[in-house]
Design a protein around this motif. Structure first.
Motif, PDB file in Angstrom:
ATOM      1  N   ASP A 431       0.796  -1.348  -0.056  1.00  0.00           N
ATOM      2  CA  ASP A 431       0.061  -0.024  -0.136  1.00  0.00           C
ATOM      3  C   ASP A 431       1.019   1.501   0.042  1.00  0.00           C
ATOM      4  N   TYR A 432       2.063   1.293  -0.479  1.00  0.00           N
ATOM      5  CA  TYR A 432       2.799   2.388  -0.764  1.00  0.00           C
ATOM      6  C   TYR A 432       3.340   2.309  -2.341  1.00  0.00           C
ATOM      7  N   ASP A 433       3.409   3.400  -3.036  1.00  0.00           N
ATOM      8  CA  ASP A 433       4.119   3.025  -4.316  1.00  0.00           C
ATOM      9  C   ASP A 433       5.477   2.983  -4.292  1.00  0.00           C
ATOM     10  N   ASP A 434       6.279   2.366  -5.416  1.00  0.00           N
ATOM     11  CA  ASP A 434       7.525   2.247  -5.242  1.00  0.00           C
ATOM     12  C   ASP A 434       8.450   3.287  -5.125  1.00  0.00           C
ATOM     13  N   LEU A 466       6.663 -11.266  -1.962  1.00  0.00           N
ATOM     14  CA  LEU A 466       7.885 -11.539  -1.824  1.00  0.00           C
ATOM     15  C   LEU A 466       8.624 -11.545  -3.183  1.00  0.00           C
ATOM     16  N   GLU A 467       7.855 -11.421  -4.368  1.00  0.00           N
ATOM     17  CA  GLU A 467       8.454 -11.008  -5.541  1.00  0.00           C
ATOM     18  C   GLU A 467       8.700  -9.424  -5.730  1.00  0.00           C
ATOM     19  N   HIS A 468       7.941  -8.850  -4.791  1.00  0.00           N
ATOM     20  CA  HIS A 468       8.352  -7.307  -5.112  1.00  0.00           C
ATOM     21  C   HIS A 468       9.657  -7.174  -4.922  1.00  0.00           C
ATOM     22  N   PRO A 469      10.350  -6.393  -5.840  1.00  0.00           N
ATOM     23  CA  PRO A 469      11.842  -6.192  -5.730  1.00  0.00           C
ATOM     24  C   PRO A 469      12.039  -5.243  -4.397  1.00  0.00           C
ATOM     25  N   LEU A 470      11.448  -4.513  -3.793  1.00  0.00           N
ATOM     26  CA  LEU A 470      11.765  -3.492  -2.761  1.00  0.00           C
ATOM     27  C   LEU A 470      11.433  -4.242  -1.307  1.00  0.00           C
ATOM     28  N   VAL A 471      10.805  -5.320  -1.403  1.00  0.00           N
ATOM     29  CA  VAL A 471      10.332  -6.120  -0.074  1.00  0.00           C
ATOM     30  C   VAL A 471      11.680  -6.868   0.496  1.00  0.00           C
ATOM     31  N   ALA A 498       9.782 -19.513  -2.607  1.00  0.00           N
ATOM     32  CA  ALA A 498       9.688 -18.225  -3.210  1.00  0.00           C
ATOM     33  C   ALA A 498      10.755 -17.213  -2.528  1.00  0.00           C
ATOM     34  N   ALA A 499      10.823 -17.417  -1.031  1.00  0.00           N
ATOM     35  CA  ALA A 499      11.806 -16.171  -0.423  1.00  0.00           C
ATOM     36  C   ALA A 499      13.135 -16.976  -1.040  1.00  0.00           C
ATOM     37  N   ALA A 500      13.721 -18.015  -0.965  1.00  0.00           N
ATOM     38  CA  ALA A 500      14.907 -18.444  -1.510  1.00  0.00           C
ATOM     39  C   ALA A 500      15.124 -17.964  -3.005  1.00  0.00           C
ATOM     40  N   ARG A 501      14.013 -17.982  -3.685  1.00  0.00           N
ATOM     41  CA  ARG A 501      14.197 -17.649  -5.424  1.00  0.00           C
ATOM     42  C   ARG A 501      14.483 -16.201  -5.594  1.00  0.00           C
ATOM     43  N   THR A 502      13.614 -15.501  -4.631  1.00  0.00           N
ATOM     44  CA  THR A 502      13.487 -14.092  -5.142  1.00  0.00           C
ATOM     45  C   THR A 502      14.842 -13.331  -3.819  1.00  0.00           C
ATOM     46  N   GLY A 503      15.316 -13.756  -3.065  1.00  0.00           N
ATOM     47  CA  GLY A 503      16.251 -13.469  -2.075  1.00  0.00           C
ATOM     48  C   GLY A 503      15.627 -12.568  -1.208  1.00  0.00           C
ATOM     49  N   THR A 504      14.435 -13.019  -0.648  1.00  0.00           N
ATOM     50  CA  THR A 504      13.644 -12.016   0.290  1.00  0.00           C
ATOM     51  C   THR A 504      13.931 -12.824   1.822  1.00  0.00           C
ATOM     52  N   MET A 505      14.202 -12.078   2.784  1.00  0.00           N
ATOM     53  CA  MET A 505      14.627 -12.809   4.051  1.00  0.00           C
ATOM     54  C   MET A 505      13.304 -13.187   4.812  1.00  0.00           C
ATOM     55  N   LEU A 506      13.411 -13.912   5.557  1.00  0.00           N
ATOM     56  CA  LEU A 506      12.049 -14.488   6.786  1.00  0.00           C
ATOM     57  C   LEU A 506      12.362 -13.967   8.029  1.00  0.00           C
ATOM     58  N   GLU A 507      11.277 -13.485   8.592  1.00  0.00           N
ATOM     59  CA  GLU A 507      11.498 -13.041  10.007  1.00  0.00           C
ATOM     60  C   GLU A 507      11.253 -14.089  11.060  1.00  0.00           C
ATOM     61  N   ILE A 508      12.026 -14.156  12.075  1.00  0.00           N
ATOM     62  CA  ILE A 508      11.502 -14.832  13.437  1.00  0.00           C
ATOM     63  C   ILE A 508      11.187 -13.735  14.249  1.00  0.00           C
ATOM     64  N   ASN A 509       9.917 -13.365  14.166  1.00  0.00           N
ATOM     65  CA  ASN A 509       9.545 -12.378  15.164  1.00  0.00           C
ATOM     66  C   ASN A 509       9.400 -12.928  16.307  1.00  0.00           C
ATOM     67  N   ALA A 510       9.941 -12.130  17.272  1.00  0.00           N
ATOM     68  CA  ALA A 510      10.587 -12.689  18.740  1.00  0.00           C
ATOM     69  C   ALA A 510       9.490 -12.464  19.745  1.00  0.00           C
ATOM     70  N   ALA A 575      24.032  -4.986   2.244  1.00  0.00           N
ATOM     71  CA  ALA A 575      24.233  -5.480   0.816  1.00  0.00           C
ATOM     72  C   ALA A 575      23.728  -6.910   0.432  1.00  0.00           C
ATOM     73  N   LEU A 576      23.141  -7.473   1.679  1.00  0.00           N
ATOM     74  CA  LEU A 576      22.344  -8.709   1.265  1.00  0.00           C
ATOM     75  C   LEU A 576      21.020  -8.735   0.798  1.00  0.00           C
ATOM     76  N   ARG A 577      20.318  -7.426   1.029  1.00  0.00           N
ATOM     77  CA  ARG A 577      19.245  -7.121   0.543  1.00  0.00           C
ATOM     78  C   ARG A 577      18.935  -7.414  -1.004  1.00  0.00           C
ATOM     79  N   LYS A 578      17.899  -7.873  -1.458  1.00  0.00           N
ATOM     80  CA  LYS A 578      17.862  -8.530  -2.766  1.00  0.00           C
ATOM     81  C   LYS A 578      17.925  -7.176  -3.897  1.00  0.00           C
ATOM     82  N   ARG A 579      17.477  -5.804  -3.308  1.00  0.00           N
ATOM     83  CA  ARG A 579      17.469  -4.759  -4.251  1.00  0.00           C
ATOM     84  C   ARG A 579      19.037  -4.438  -4.356  1.00  0.00           C
TER      85      ARG A 579
END
Length: 582
Positions: A431-434, A466-471, A498-510, A575-579
């Motif tokens: 819900d924000y634009d790129d 996950l496929e969004h380049p800025l996530v 999908a996370a592995a394919r797109t390079g998106t990280m997954l959270e462990i919410n503590a 530097a690890l972020r997919k963007r």
DNA sequence: GCCGTTTTCGGCCCGACTGTTTTCAGTCG
């Protein structure tokens, strides 16, 4: 035919095990079904897919027969043997086996001899005193069944589990008080709390003392308890004002390792451990290790001695779930992970301020994070469509970015990152634009609405995010709340892929009420090469202290520091972020 | 029903507690 999830397959196998037990099958066959259910529930890939390929036998405890039954389930939606048994035993019979003190044998006796097929029928039989005449039952049994029926009707028949942070808030002060007592030597919290499970049924404390009776008396006199059931030189048993049962066991120093190992569990770990030991002619109990060769029982002052005596490398409590740790420990232990330590987290990438539903300012959150030794903190207030607190409309987010930049310039010793926890809309859009997202250092995408979508739609929705380049990361990926809300229907195997394919990280919410990803999913994600981030989701300065629950989930998932992205300094993580990698 | 540096058949963790029994079965953790 909709795809069966691992948990649905596991539930079907559990049910079949229960039905076979009622049918009088030998217990080992029943146990085989329960073991298989556990293996399915904890599998890191889709068991439906494995079964269709004829490969479910690769899972521990699943052979040709169970492969066939799982395949029937995923192909036709049912298992013929289960259909047959369901027709044979009314569903009310299973409810009877769930009553305290009643199991399959006695439930079956009630059904065969008196036709009792429901809780109501059982109640009527108790009232008319027909149960006492059955072989193996008596007046006392009737009384106990009556009490169990009343407890079930009052709603406290079921298992009440306490979320770990509430349990530790009780258990840690008890341990501290006992350690400070002059009668005490060693005092440790054991049980599932020591393994850092999501929730616990009770607390177990193991101690050695040079004056055991005095230590038990000191325990009984703690103001924590509403009721002390027993107290003596062997220990004490009490219930807190909040209804949590606490057991203290006091043991001789030379047996401390045996008792601590036994009461730390898990039950599954101990059963598998003992099974391995039996093959070597050793018999493990809480009292020691009996050696068939010598007829002698050896005792152990430390847990490490127990494992060493069995030819095993030491296994950290968080790994003791019979998820492969024993096999690795038996093989020299080189395959056991060097687990993440709490002090290794350098940053937190998910917190809130008064811009949305947090309770304080950017500055106060920054100082609290710095106080806890963090090097960086992302301010990630909720996005515009959220109903939490003040909506952060696009213009407000622009101002918030400015405020973060200003605070970052003003506060030394911690780097503040401008971020957002962006809502994933039901159709998978953000819900924000790129253009606006691109100005942020860190973007977490989370689902906060429309939880009840069908699995296929929810999975597509999350994969689209996950496929969004800025996530950069997916927040609390399954939406579950410990003991309160199940995960939404979502194919986590697909999400992880999908996370592995797109390079998106997954959270462990503590947050101890979330711990999402859970240990099983976090292990599968890391195995798929997905970087994990551990975040507190803090809404208030003190919330940063929940990081330890996220670390615990990571440890239960076998994770070391290299698999957790926020053990790195910010420039490396950035530097690890997919963007950054495009 | 699964599984194998003892085994493809014969095993399958260990002990406490309870209530019913004359030595133990069932349940629980």
């Amino acid at each position: 035919m909709p795809e069966f999830s691992n948990s649905q397959i596991a539930a079907a196998l559990e049910e079949l095990g229960d039905l076979y037990e009622l049918d009088g099958a030998i217990i080992h066959r029943v146990v085989a079904y329960r073991n298989a259910a556990k293996a399915v529930r904890e599998a890191s890939t889709s068991v439906a897919g494995l079964a269709r390929a004829g490969r479910a036998t690769e899972l521990p405890g699943i052979g040709a027969t169970l492969q066939e039954k799982i395949q029937a389930l995923v192909d036709t939606g049912q298992i013929p043997a289960a259909e047959k048994l369901r027709a044979k035993f009314p569903p009310g019979l299973v409810a009877i086996t769930r009553l305290a003190g009643l199991g399959p044998k006695r439930a079956r006796m009630l059904y065969d001899e008196l036709g009792i097929d429901s809780l109501d029928a059982l109640r009527a039989a108790i009232e008319s005193e027909r149960v006492r005449d059955l072989r193996g039952f008596g007046v006392k049994a009737e009384e106990n069944i009556r009490a169990a029926l009343e407890a079930a009707a009052a709603g406290d028949g079921g298992e009440v589990r306490v979320v770990l942070d509430r349990a530790l808030a009780i258990g840690e002060p008890i341990v501290a008080a006992l350690r400070a007592d002059p009668a005490a030597d060693r005092v440790e919290l054991a049980g599932s709390a020591r393994r850092w499970t999501d929730s616990v049924k009770d607390l177990d404390v193991i101690a050695t003392a040079h004056d055991p009776a005095a230590l038990a008396a000191a325990f009984a006199e703690l103001g924590t308890f509403e009721r002390v059931h027993s107290s003596g030189p062997a220990g004490a048993r009490a219930t807190t004002h909040s209804g949590l049962r606490v057991d203290l066991r006091i043991v001789a120093p030379e047996q401390f390792g045996n008792l601590l190992q036994h009461f730390t569990g898990s039950k599954q770990h101990n059963m598998a451990l003992r099974d391995m030991a039996v093959r070597k002619g050793l018999h493990v109990s809480e009292y020691g290790v009996l050696d068939d060769a010598t007829g002698e029982t050896r005792t152990c002052a430390t847990e490490a001695d127990v494992y060493a005596l069995l030819g095993l490398a030491y296994i950290e409590p968080e790994l003791r779930e019979d998820r492969g740790e024993l096999e690795v420990a038996a093989d020299g232990g080189a395959g056991l992970p060097r687990l993440l330590e709490p002090g290794e987290l350098r940053g937190d990438l998910h917190c809130h301020t008064i811009a949305s539903d947090g309770r304080t300012t950017i500055e106060k959150m920054a100082l609290a994070a710095r106080e806890r030794g963090l090097e960086y903190l992302a301010i990630t207030d909720h996005s515009a469509t959220m109903g939490f607190g003040n909506d952060v409309a696009p213009d407000e987010l622009r101002r918030q970015i400015e405020r973060v930049r200003e605070a970052n310039a003003a506060i030394e010793g911690i780097e503040l990152l401008a971020g957002s926890e962006v809502n994933v809309l039901p159709d998978g859009r953000l819900d924000y634009d790129d253009e606006l997202l691109a100005q942020l250092d860190w973007v977490i995408a989370s689902v906060h609405t429309s939880f009840r979508m069908p699995a296929a739609e929810m999975t597509a929705r999350i994969v689209a995010a996950l496929e969004h380049p800025l996530v950069d990361a997916l927040g609390h990926p399954t939406g579950r709340k410990v003991e309160r809300r199940p995960p939404y229907a979502v194919d986590m195997e697909e999400v992880i892929a999908a996370a592995a394919r797109t390079g998106t990280m997954l959270e462990i919410n503590a947050n101890p009420d979330r711990r999402d990803l859970d240990d099983v999913h976090a292990r599968a994600a890391a195995a798929a090469g997905v970087p994990i981030v551990i975040d507190t989701d803090a809404h208030w300065p003190a919330n940063f202290d929940v990081a330890r629950y996220g670390v615990a989930t990571a440890r239960r998932a076998w994770l070391g520091p290299e698999q957790v992205a926020n053990t790195r300094p910010w420039p490396e993580l950035r530097a690890l972020r997919k963007r950054a990698r495009r």
